[in-house]
Every structure is written in structure tokens, then in C-alpha cells.
Write a protein that holds these residues in place. Structure first.
Motif, PDB file in Angstrom:
ATOM      1  N   UNK A  83     -16.206 -28.212   2.076  1.00 42.92           N
ATOM      2  CA  UNK A  83     -15.649 -29.476   2.560  1.00 42.92           C
ATOM      3  C   UNK A  83     -15.641 -29.485   4.084  1.00 42.92           C
ATOM      4  N   UNK A  84     -16.117 -30.584   4.671  1.00 41.64           N
ATOM      5  CA  UNK A  84     -16.074 -30.776   6.123  1.00 41.64           C
ATOM      6  C   UNK A  84     -15.239 -32.009   6.435  1.00 41.64           C
ATOM      7  N   UNK A  85     -14.151 -31.817   7.178  1.00 40.85           N
ATOM      8  CA  UNK A  85     -13.385 -32.952   7.690  1.00 40.85           C
ATOM      9  C   UNK A  85     -14.198 -33.591   8.812  1.00 40.85           C
ATOM     10  N   UNK A  86     -14.347 -34.920   8.762  1.00 44.48           N
ATOM     11  CA  UNK A  86     -15.171 -35.638   9.731  1.00 44.48           C
ATOM     12  C   UNK A  86     -14.375 -36.641  10.570  1.00 44.48           C
ATOM     13  N   UNK A  87     -13.103 -36.832  10.256  1.00 46.55           N
ATOM     14  CA  UNK A  87     -12.293 -37.792  11.013  1.00 46.55           C
ATOM     15  C   UNK A  87     -11.883 -37.155  12.342  1.00 46.55           C
ATOM     16  N   UNK A  88     -12.832 -37.142  13.279  1.00 44.53           N
ATOM     17  CA  UNK A  88     -12.567 -36.549  14.587  1.00 44.53           C
ATOM     18  C   UNK A  88     -13.271 -37.363  15.671  1.00 44.53           C
ATOM     19  N   UNK A  89     -13.200 -36.894  16.910  1.00 44.06           N
ATOM     20  CA  UNK A  89     -13.686 -37.667  18.047  1.00 44.06           C
ATOM     21  C   UNK A  89     -15.143 -37.384  18.421  1.00 44.06           C
ATOM     22  N   UNK A  90     -15.925 -36.818  17.480  1.00 43.86           N
ATOM     23  CA  UNK A  90     -17.342 -36.585  17.772  1.00 43.86           C
ATOM     24  C   UNK A  90     -18.298 -37.042  16.669  1.00 43.86           C
ATOM     25  N   UNK A  91     -17.785 -37.423  15.523  1.00 41.30           N
ATOM     26  CA  UNK A  91     -18.675 -37.751  14.404  1.00 41.30           C
ATOM     27  C   UNK A  91     -19.497 -39.019  14.669  1.00 41.30           C
ATOM     28  N   UNK A  92     -19.017 -39.889  15.566  1.00 40.84           N
ATOM     29  CA  UNK A  92     -19.744 -41.117  15.890  1.00 40.84           C
ATOM     30  C   UNK A  92     -20.355 -41.065  17.284  1.00 40.84           C
ATOM     31  N   UNK A  93     -20.526 -39.864  17.820  1.00 35.27           N
ATOM     32  CA  UNK A  93     -21.099 -39.723  19.163  1.00 35.27           C
ATOM     33  C   UNK A  93     -22.455 -40.397  19.301  1.00 35.27           C
ATOM     34  N   UNK A  94     -23.219 -40.433  18.202  1.00 39.16           N
ATOM     35  CA  UNK A  94     -24.568 -41.005  18.243  1.00 39.16           C
ATOM     36  C   UNK A  94     -24.635 -42.290  17.421  1.00 39.16           C
ATOM     37  N   UNK A  95     -23.533 -43.036  17.486  1.00 40.09           N
ATOM     38  CA  UNK A  95     -23.499 -44.379  16.929  1.00 40.09           C
ATOM     39  C   UNK A  95     -23.415 -44.435  15.416  1.00 40.09           C
ATOM     40  N   UNK A  96     -23.444 -45.648  14.907  1.00 41.45           N
ATOM     41  CA  UNK A  96     -23.364 -45.868  13.468  1.00 41.45           C
ATOM     42  C   UNK A  96     -24.583 -45.340  12.726  1.00 41.45           C
ATOM     43  N   UNK A  97     -25.781 -45.434  13.295  1.00 36.94           N
ATOM     44  CA  UNK A  97     -26.930 -44.799  12.619  1.00 36.94           C
ATOM     45  C   UNK A  97     -26.729 -43.294  12.488  1.00 36.94           C
ATOM     46  N   UNK A  98     -26.151 -42.674  13.520  1.00 37.22           N
ATOM     47  CA  UNK A  98     -25.884 -41.238  13.468  1.00 37.22           C
ATOM     48  C   UNK A  98     -24.861 -40.882  12.403  1.00 37.22           C
TER      49      UNK A  98
END
Length: 413
Positions: free
Chosen positions: A152-167
Motif C-alpha cells: 500500500x502506498x499513501x498518495x495524499x501528499x504534496x508531491x503526487x500532483x507535481x506533474x499535473x493531472x496527466x501525471x
């Protein structure tokens, strides 16, 4: 799930580990009376950042172009680290970065492995313009997570959208294809709020939820909604937010489930635990029936609490990143590195009772990041962590002892 539901026994017969959508002081002698075969053991780690410099040494390095004010090429982070600690081999196998942690995981053999993944997994060049730092790992390097058998990887953090919605979309698709649950982010709020539901053979279910709080640096625009992709976002740590968490948990929890909330909150530096974090964690346990709070965002380990028998990790620290050759203590007093030791971390192995969710044992393996690799900490480094945890745990009612093989064992009252 309401706290009262914890008194009901789970009657499910579970065939395998399957991936689905003022207390008494505890000592080694007390723990010896517990039946370890009945406990569910969780491996928990803090921030894992496999992008930027680390991505460049893996078998499939992505585009090295980055958009930081002081650096435009991710390969420079490799050179910075080499200037400090010596040559780093490249390309390396997917297991290289985990180093000696893999042997520890194999020996301890936890039921589930949970981390905060602080990077996107994408080839997107659509970086978020208003942010100063952007992390990404090339999708073909996903086997790096598989090498450590991360569940399991928690993704609710301040870097998961660094490369936009396509990322973000590519991150979710890549993890899904690899059989790794990414939680706390989604194409809509319903997906972002959905937990990882894990079944442990003969013991029961563990539900892992991921939340990100505004004070950890997550842009409010990243909040997922019924019409917008993004992260599972909390504006604050108010009682209203506690009730929101409670209502979400009630949608998924069954009697006997172990409920884990993985939460990205607070700043990067500082040992003091804000009063609103303490109150929020306590209310999650009292009001929402949470069994374990997995807190992260701080670059260093913080104090540990056991509240009403339930484990609270206020700051799990950085577990893996490419920071070793840079001065990321900007704005902090001189000597901050020695004071915080962001290069030192812990592998948390928490054993909990299936029926009650109470902590049976917390064993921690001290580690050090060097040459983009996890190494076992030296005796002096383990003692440093022991002393720091004891200092910070004093007001929280916890202490740690160092055993003969260099592991830290938590005691609480």
C-alpha cells in the motif's frame, strides 16, 4: 466504524493475504505472554521519494529536466551525493535502493507493507508551475516498489500532483497495473477516499485510508471532489474534519477490522508536536474508531504515543530520498543536520491485536540513507535515535530500549 463495534468479533474465515479494492508499562517480559501468531504485523515507513536523482540511477531513467530555481537537471543530485559520500553505481537493479532493508523485511516477514510514496510515477512534462520542487519516477521503474513487495502506498501528499493531472492519472494506472494499491488520490473524490482493503490469512482485514492536510504544503486546488481529480484533502484538523473521517470510515468498516489512517500533516522540521495534531489523533481513536495513526511529512522521526492502547506515529521521518548531497536545511539554524539527522530513519514493525486493534509490540530497525541506499544504522546512530525518541517520548509516556541486535523496542504506560 464506531468504537463500540470493536467489541464484536470478526467471523470471516480468511484464506490468504489478498489485495482487495494511563496504561500498564509494556516490557519484553509482558510481550512474551502475547501470542505473536495471532497479531497482525504492519511494516510502516515514512516518506519514500524514488524520483529525481534516484530515478536517474535506475535501469530506466526518465527525462532529467526539472524546473527548480537552482537546478535544471536531476542528474546533478547524483553528483551532489557522490561529492559527499563517494561514487554511486548506475544503472542499478530495482532492489539497490532498498539495500539492507530487504533482508530485514525478509527476516521479520510482516503481514502488510505500507509507505508514504512522495513522488509521481509518470513521463509527463506538465509540471505544476506554482511549485518550486517536482518529483517523478519513470513508470518502467515501478519494479522498484515491487522489489520491496510494497502493498500500500499513501498518495495524499504534496508531491503526487507535481506533474499535473496527466501525471496523477499515469501514477494511478501504473500502480494498478503493478498490483500495488495507491490510496488517497483519484480521478474523483470517491476514488481518492477509497481505502486499501487487505485480508490477512486467518486474522482478519486491515483497512488503510490516506489523508493529506493543508498544513503539509498541499495546494488546496489539489483537493479531489465529485467533479475534480486530486487528493483526499483536509483543510484543517478540526472536530469537523474528525467527523468527516468518521463518516468515510463507516462506509467501509466491518466489525473486527483494523483501521489505519495514514496522514500527511505539518511541516518538515521541528520536534514539537502541535496540540491540534494530538487532539486530532486522539479524536480519531475515540470518535472514529481508528486503531493506528501513521503520520508523516517531517523529514526526521518524531515522538511516539500509545493512546488507549492505540499507536500514534506523529512523524515517521524520511525513509528514502536523494537529499544527502544538498543543503536542504535552508532557513534553519547552523548545525541543524546534527540536531535533526534527517539521514537517519526507522523501519516500524507494529503488531496489533485483530479483535481490539490495540498495540501488542512496536519494534523499530534504525537505518541510514547513504549513496541513495538504505543501510542499517551503526551502533552510535542507533543510540542517537534511541536517545532522541526517549527525549521526545517523555511527555507522551513512551520510552525505547535498544536490544542486543540493534533494534529499538517501544515501552509505554
Amino acid at each position: 466504524m464506531l468504537p463500540a463495534m470493536k467489541h464484536l468479533l470478526c467471523i470471516l474465515c480468511i484464506p490468504a493475504v489478498i489485495l482487495l479494492g494511563a496504561e500498564e508499562a509494556h516490557t519484553e517480559s509482558v510481550l512474551a505472554d502475547q501470542d505473536p501468531t495471532r497479531s497482525i504485523m504492519l511494516f510502516l515507513a515514512g516518506d519514500v521519494m524514488l524520483g529525481r536523482g534516484i530515478d536517474q540511477i535506475l535501469l530506466h531513467p526518465g527525462d532529467p529536466v526539472i524546473h527548480e530555481s537552482c537546478c535544471k537537471n536531476a542528474r546533478k543530485y547524483v553528483r551532489f551525493a557522490e561529492q559527499k559520500n563517494g561514487p554511486i553505481p548506475a544503472p542499478v537493479s530495482c532492489s539497490y535502493v532498498w539495500g539492507e532493508a530487504l533482508k530485514v523485511l525478509e527476516r521479520v516477514s510482516p503481514d502488510l507493507r505500507i509507505i508514504n510514496l512522495e513522488t509521481s510515477i509518470t513521463g509527463s512534462n506538465d509540471y505544476w508551475k506554482s511549485k518550486g520542487v517536482h518529483y517523478k519516477m519513470n513508470p518502467p521503474n515501478i519494479n522498484c516498489l515491487q522489489a520491496a513487495k510494497i502493498d500500500v502506498c499513501a498518495l495524499a501528499n504534496n508531491h503526487v500532483l507535481d506533474w499535473g493531472y496527466p501525471g496523477l492519472r499515469e501514477t494511478l494506472e501504473t500502480m494498478d497495473a503493478a498490483g500495488i494499491r495507491g490510496i488517497g488520490a483519484g480521478v474523483r473524490l470517491k476514488q481518492a477516499a477509497r481505502p486499501a482493503v487487505m485480508r490477512v490469512a486467518g486474522k482478519g482485514r486491515v483497512l488503510v485510508f490516506s489523508y493529506g492536510v493543508a498544513n503539509s504544503g498541499i495546494p488546496p486546488r489539489w483537493a479531489a471532489s465529485s467533479t475534480q481529480e486530486g487528493v483526499h484533502f483536509l483543510n484543517d484538523l478540526s472536530s469537523r474534519s474528525v467527523n468527516r473521517v468518521k463518516q468515510t470510515l463507516k462506509q467501509y468498516a466491518r466489525p473486527g477490522d483494523i483501521l489505519v489512517v495514514s496522514i500527511h500533516w505539518g511541516g518538515n522540521w521541528g520536534y514539537q508536536i502541535p496540540t491540534d495534531q494530538v487532539r486530532f489523533a486522539h479524536e480519531l481513536i475515540d470518535e472514529a474508531g481508528v486503531d493506528l495513526v501513521h503520520g508523516h511529512s517531517s523529514h526526521h522521526v518524531k515522538g511516539i504515543e500509545v493512546y488507549r492502547g492505540k499507536l500514534i506515529l506523529y512523524g515517521s521521518g524520511d525513509f528514502l530520498n536523494d537529499y544527502e548531497g544538498i543543503n536542504h536545511f535552508r532557513g534553519l539554524p547552523k548545525g541543524a543536520h546534527k540536531y535533526y539527522r534527517g539521514d537517519l530513519s526507522l523501519m516500524y514493525f507494529a503488531s496489533v491485536e485483530p479483535e481490539s486493534g490495540k498495540l501488542v509490540q512496536l519494534l523499530m530497525t534504525p537505518t541510514r540513507m547513504k549513496r541513495f541506499r538504505i543501510n542499517l544504522a551503526s551502533q552510535d546512530e542507533a543510540l542517537w535515535l534511541k536517545n532522541r525518541l526517549n527525549r521526545e517520548g517523555r511527555m507522551l509516556g513512551t520510552t525505547v530500549n535498544l536490544n542486543r541486535v540493534g533494534e529499538l523496542l517501544l515501552e509505554w504506560r
